[in-house]
Design an enzyme around this catalytic site. Structure first.
Site, short mmCIF file in Angstrom:
data_model
loop_
_atom_site.label_atom_id
_atom_site.label_comp_id
_atom_site.label_asym_id
_atom_site.label_seq_id
_atom_site.Cartn_x
_atom_site.Cartn_y
_atom_site.Cartn_z
N THR A 1 5.67 -12.20 5.58
CA THR A 1 4.41 -12.29 4.27
C THR A 1 5.43 -12.77 2.86
OG1 THR A 1 3.00 -10.78 4.20
CG2 THR A 1 2.91 -11.33 2.49
N GLY B 1 15.69 -9.28 0.08
CA GLY B 1 14.86 -9.58 -0.98
C GLY B 1 15.64 -10.71 -1.87
N TRP C 1 0.84 -1.36 0.01
CA TRP C 1 -0.26 -0.04 0.19
C TRP C 1 0.98 1.47 0.04
CZ3 TRP C 1 1.77 2.00 4.07
CH2 TRP C 1 2.41 0.92 5.36
N LEU D 1 7.93 -25.21 -7.07
CA LEU D 1 9.26 -24.92 -7.81
C LEU D 1 9.30 -24.20 -9.73
CD1 LEU D 1 10.71 -28.34 -8.82
CD2 LEU D 1 11.27 -26.35 -7.03
N GLU E 1 -5.25 -4.61 0.42
CA GLU E 1 -6.45 -4.34 1.02
C GLU E 1 -6.67 -2.45 1.41
OE1 GLU E 1 -4.07 -6.62 1.82
OE2 GLU E 1 -4.24 -7.25 3.35
N LYS F 1 -3.11 -8.69 -7.05
CA LYS F 1 -4.10 -8.84 -5.40
C LYS F 1 -3.25 -7.86 -5.08
CE LYS F 1 -4.01 -9.21 -1.65
NZ LYS F 1 -3.90 -8.68 -1.35
N CYS G 1 10.93 1.07 2.33
CA CYS G 1 11.43 0.01 2.26
C CYS G 1 12.47 1.06 2.46
CB CYS G 1 11.06 -1.18 1.67
SG CYS G 1 11.91 -0.64 -0.08
#
Ligand code: NAI
Ligand code: MG
Length: 505
Positions: free
Chosen positions: A252, A480, A172, A264, A199, A196, A305
């Site tokens: 997550t 990451g 978000w 995979l 929210e 996706k 981030c």
């Protein structure tokens, strides 16, 4: 040429009325070229964090909706892969031109749903989205393989092929830009995408999906809203999804990675950070102070981030730097995100608000260290329920403090004095994260040595820009896996290389 009609209840032309647009987008996914409600018919509220008012509803997606979108994407992808690569790029560039006409509209809508200030953040983000699409739109012909000098009578080449349907899960904080970094290279490389949304911020990205669907073939790019476990998880585990690209929390990200491992399939993860900024006494102090304001993303309430949440300043200028930074942040205006005068808006949600506040309390309770709260809280009674948090600058906290170790994702930064560069390098690297770092010095020898030895995906000297088109972006350690924003990101993360050998003897 882009179609000028819209596929449903929303206005076709750009609109300045973000509230009406939010209502028009309410309760809908965009699947297979059309707005549709959730299969379950259920919705959840979208809230303006500056006032607490409900601005609309979002479709509450689940596995049934995911399956519909993914099947449509799989069918569309088969045809899309046959479209010449440069033509795919041209269509994505056409999307960029269309989005450019909607920059102000998208800026207003994202400001309304996220609380990010229109002038300093939201409109800027909308402009960068179009820029990213335009950049990738020109890269269709760069989807190159190579020839391998294997044997004089053997032709051995590699070709790049799309992966299929890409599942993209976005957060978000900068949802439009972070989505663009995923969908643009995925589409140009010949994949279909199902996104996706987060929210907390489902509406502006839904408008982008509708706009791009005026240009792109039906089904190629669909958008679902809903919660992580009910809508994100089935997207990751769907058998027809052949790649997942995720931006969000470390926690997550690991769940997504584990699920993808069962199939995979490759995964790109852009996760958190605890990025250091290191300031030497020979730098231009004014520029470094300004750099700390942008590096810390105070205009985004620190919800970044790459936020410079650990600032190490040479002892000889430490107090001066701290005072100058506090004075500079004090001068920033906190207020209504849609007001052009506002520099700093609100935190995204009550949950994040409480999380940031609890970190501030932990910091204040530390035995060592001092703190300052900067910028006046907005006086407007209409904003009394707004999720505003004053920027906090902590100085001299113990290095073991949770404020120094953990990602806060709010307007909170920590300053520390240092004496010697080898020691501060070790301190900067003493973190689970490794996303970004900046060094402020005119001593090239020290700056470059540190740049080489800092454990981070992106190191900048005498600046700290946000992600830029054509520069690979992505972290190491807990920050990451994989790169975004560059040609490399498209070729390495959205295609696979097939080897073809021909015996010419
Ligand atoms: P999150 O990682 O839970 O959410 C990011 C996205 O993942 C959302 O779209 C969410 O619906 C989805 N998701 C959640 N659970 C999922 C699951 N089991 N399977 C598939 N998708 C799932 O992040 P959240 O809860 O919004 O924020 C928590 C913290 O994460 C923040 O305080 C911040 O520290 C960090 N964060 C980092 C971001 C970054 O840019 N790297 C962006 C947003 C949050
Ligand atoms: Mg979460």
């Amino acid at each position: 040429m882009p179609d000028t009609t819209s596929a449903g209840p929303v206005p076709a032309a750009p609109t300045a009325d973000c509230r009406a647009l939010a209502r028009a987008l309410s309760g809908l996914h965009f699947i297979d070229g059309a707005f549709v409600p959730a299969g379950s018919g259920r919705t959840f509220p979208v809230v303006n964090p500056a006032t607490g008012e409900e601005i609309g509803q979002a479709a509450l997606g689940d596995g049934t909706d995911v399956d519909r979108a993914v099947r449509a994407a799989a069918a569309a992808q088969k045809e899309w892969a046959k479209v010449p690569a440069r033509k795919r790029g041209r269509l994505v560039a056409d999307c960029a031109r269309l989005l450019n006409e909607h920059v102000d509209e998208l800026g207003r809508l994202i400001a309304l749903e996220t609380g990010k200030a229109l002038r300093t953040e939201s409109r800027v983000e909308a402009g960068v989205v179009a820029d990213v699409l335009e950049f990738y739109g020109g890269l269709g012909s760069e989807l190159k393989g190579e020839s391998v000098p294997f044997h004089p009578t053997m032709l051995s080449v590699t070709v790049r092929e799309p992966l299929g349907v890409v599942g993209a899960i976005i957060p978000w904080n900068v949802p439009m830009l972070l989505m663009a970094l995923k969908i643009a290279p995925a589409l140009v490389a010949g994949n279909a995408v199902v996104v996706k949304s987060a929210e907390e911020a489902p509406l502006a990205v839904l408008r982008i999906c509708e706009l791009m669907n005026r240009v792109l073939p039906k089904g190629l790019f669909s958008m679902l809203s809903g919660f992580g476990p009910e809508c994100g998880a089935p997207l990751v585990s769907h058998p027809l999804v052949k790649k997942v690209t995720f931006t969000g929390s470390v926690e997550t990200g690991k769940i997504v990675y584990a699920t993808a491992a069962q199939k995979l399939i490759p995964v790109t993860l852009e996760l958190g950070g605890k990025s250091p900024m290191i300031v030497f006494p020979d730098c231009a102090l004014d520029r470094a102070v300004e750099g700390a304001v942008t590096s810390m993303r105070f205009t985004r309430q620190g919800q970044s981030c790459t936020a410079a949440s650990r600032i190490y300043v040479h002892r000889s200028i430490y107090e001066r730097f701290g005072a100058a930074l506090a004075a500079r942040v004090d001068a920033m205006v906190m207020g209504d995100p849609l007001d052009e005068k506002t520099d700093i808006g609100t935190i995204i949600s009550p949950g994040q608000f409480e999380k940031v506040r609890s970190y501030i309390e932990i910091g204040k309770a530390e035995k060592d260290g001092s703190w300052r709260a900067c910028s006046a809280m907005p006086a407007d009674p209409a904003l009394a329920k707004g999720l505003f948090i004053q920027p906090h600058i902590f100085m001299g906290l113990p290095p073991t403090s949770r404020l120094v170790r953990e990602e806060i994702f709010g307007p909170v930064t920590c300053l520390f004095p240092f004496d010697d560069w080898e020691a501060v390098l070790a301190e900067a690297n003493d973190s689970d994260y490794g996303l970004a770092a900046s060094i402020w010095t005119n001593d090239l020898r020290v700056g470059l040595q540190m740049a080489h030895r800092l454990e981070a995906g992106l190191v900048q000297i005498n600046q700290n820009l946000v992600v830029q088109a054509n520069l690979s972006y992505g972290g190491v350690k807990q920050s990451g896996l994989g790169k975004e924003a560059s040609l490399e990101a498209m070729n390495e993360h959205f295609t696979h290389k097939k080897t073809i050998m021909v015996n010419m003897a």
